[in-house]
Design a protein around this motif. Structure first.
Motif, PDB file in Angstrom:
ATOM      1  N   UNK A  15     -15.417 -44.602 -11.044  1.00 52.53           N
ATOM      2  CA  UNK A  15     -16.081 -43.854  -9.977  1.00 52.53           C
ATOM      3  C   UNK A  15     -16.859 -42.681 -10.555  1.00 52.53           C
ATOM      4  N   UNK A  16     -17.782 -42.186  -9.769  1.00 53.08           N
ATOM      5  CA  UNK A  16     -18.551 -41.006 -10.163  1.00 53.08           C
ATOM      6  C   UNK A  16     -17.611 -39.816 -10.361  1.00 53.08           C
ATOM      7  N   UNK A  17     -16.581 -39.714  -9.534  1.00 58.03           N
ATOM      8  CA  UNK A  17     -15.628 -38.611  -9.645  1.00 58.03           C
ATOM      9  C   UNK A  17     -14.915 -38.627 -10.996  1.00 58.03           C
ATOM     10  N   UNK A  18     -14.663 -39.812 -11.529  1.00 61.09           N
ATOM     11  CA  UNK A  18     -14.039 -39.914 -12.848  1.00 61.09           C
ATOM     12  C   UNK A  18     -14.969 -39.365 -13.918  1.00 61.09           C
ATOM     13  N   UNK A  19     -16.247 -39.727 -13.850  1.00 62.18           N
ATOM     14  CA  UNK A  19     -17.227 -39.219 -14.815  1.00 62.18           C
ATOM     15  C   UNK A  19     -17.344 -37.702 -14.698  1.00 62.18           C
TER      16      UNK A  19
ATOM     17  N   UNK B 191     -10.200 -39.450 -20.885  1.00 63.64           N
ATOM     18  CA  UNK B 191     -10.264 -40.880 -20.578  1.00 63.64           C
ATOM     19  C   UNK B 191      -9.316 -41.691 -21.456  1.00 63.64           C
ATOM     20  N   UNK B 192      -8.976 -42.874 -20.964  1.00 60.54           N
ATOM     21  CA  UNK B 192      -8.219 -43.805 -21.799  1.00 60.54           C
ATOM     22  C   UNK B 192      -9.109 -44.204 -22.974  1.00 60.54           C
TER      23      UNK B 192
ATOM     24  N   UNK C 277     -16.018 -47.673 -23.508  1.00 63.10           N
ATOM     25  CA  UNK C 277     -17.011 -48.146 -22.532  1.00 63.10           C
ATOM     26  C   UNK C 277     -18.121 -47.126 -22.337  1.00 63.10           C
ATOM     27  N   UNK C 278     -17.757 -45.853 -22.299  1.00 65.89           N
ATOM     28  CA  UNK C 278     -18.758 -44.799 -22.135  1.00 65.89           C
ATOM     29  C   UNK C 278     -19.672 -44.756 -23.360  1.00 65.89           C
ATOM     30  N   UNK C 279     -19.084 -44.797 -24.541  1.00 65.89           N
ATOM     31  CA  UNK C 279     -19.887 -44.797 -25.767  1.00 65.89           C
ATOM     32  C   UNK C 279     -20.816 -46.002 -25.807  1.00 65.89           C
TER      33      UNK C 279
ATOM     34  N   UNK D 202     -19.751 -39.250 -28.747  1.00 66.15           N
ATOM     35  CA  UNK D 202     -19.473 -38.880 -27.360  1.00 66.15           C
ATOM     36  C   UNK D 202     -18.290 -37.925 -27.280  1.00 66.15           C
ATOM     37  N   UNK D 203     -17.206 -38.234 -27.994  1.00 62.46           N
ATOM     38  CA  UNK D 203     -15.976 -37.458 -27.899  1.00 62.46           C
ATOM     39  C   UNK D 203     -15.565 -36.890 -29.247  1.00 62.46           C
TER      40      UNK D 203
END
Length: 71
Positions: free
Chosen positions: A32-36, A46-47, A53-55, A65-66
């Motif tokens: 969800x957008x709220x998670x981002x 994040x897990x 997935x984000x990367x 990214x992290x």
């Protein structure tokens, strides 16, 4: 006492990727957008799967990214 934190470059990467919205990133990562919003603000770690997935959504290595910081 040791403080551990995960820093991220999500906001910068979104703007470097044609000003990607939080919703567009959420859709690509399957959350969800709220998670981002929470991850970007540093309120939620994040897990490992979601971090990858984000990367992948940005086409960059996880380290771009992290970053894990110990102070």
């Amino acid at each position: 006492m040791v403080n551990n934190s995960i820093k991220n470059n999500i906001r910068r990467l979104r703007f470097e990727n044609n000003e990607m919205t939080q919703q567009q990133l959420a859709d690509k990562a399957g959350v969800t957008r709220q998670t981002i919003i929470a991850i970007e603000a540093g309120k939620y770690a994040p897990s490992l799967t979601l971090a990858f997935k984000i990367a992948y959504s940005f086409g960059v290595p996880l380290e771009d990214v992290f970053q894990y910081e110990v102070s």
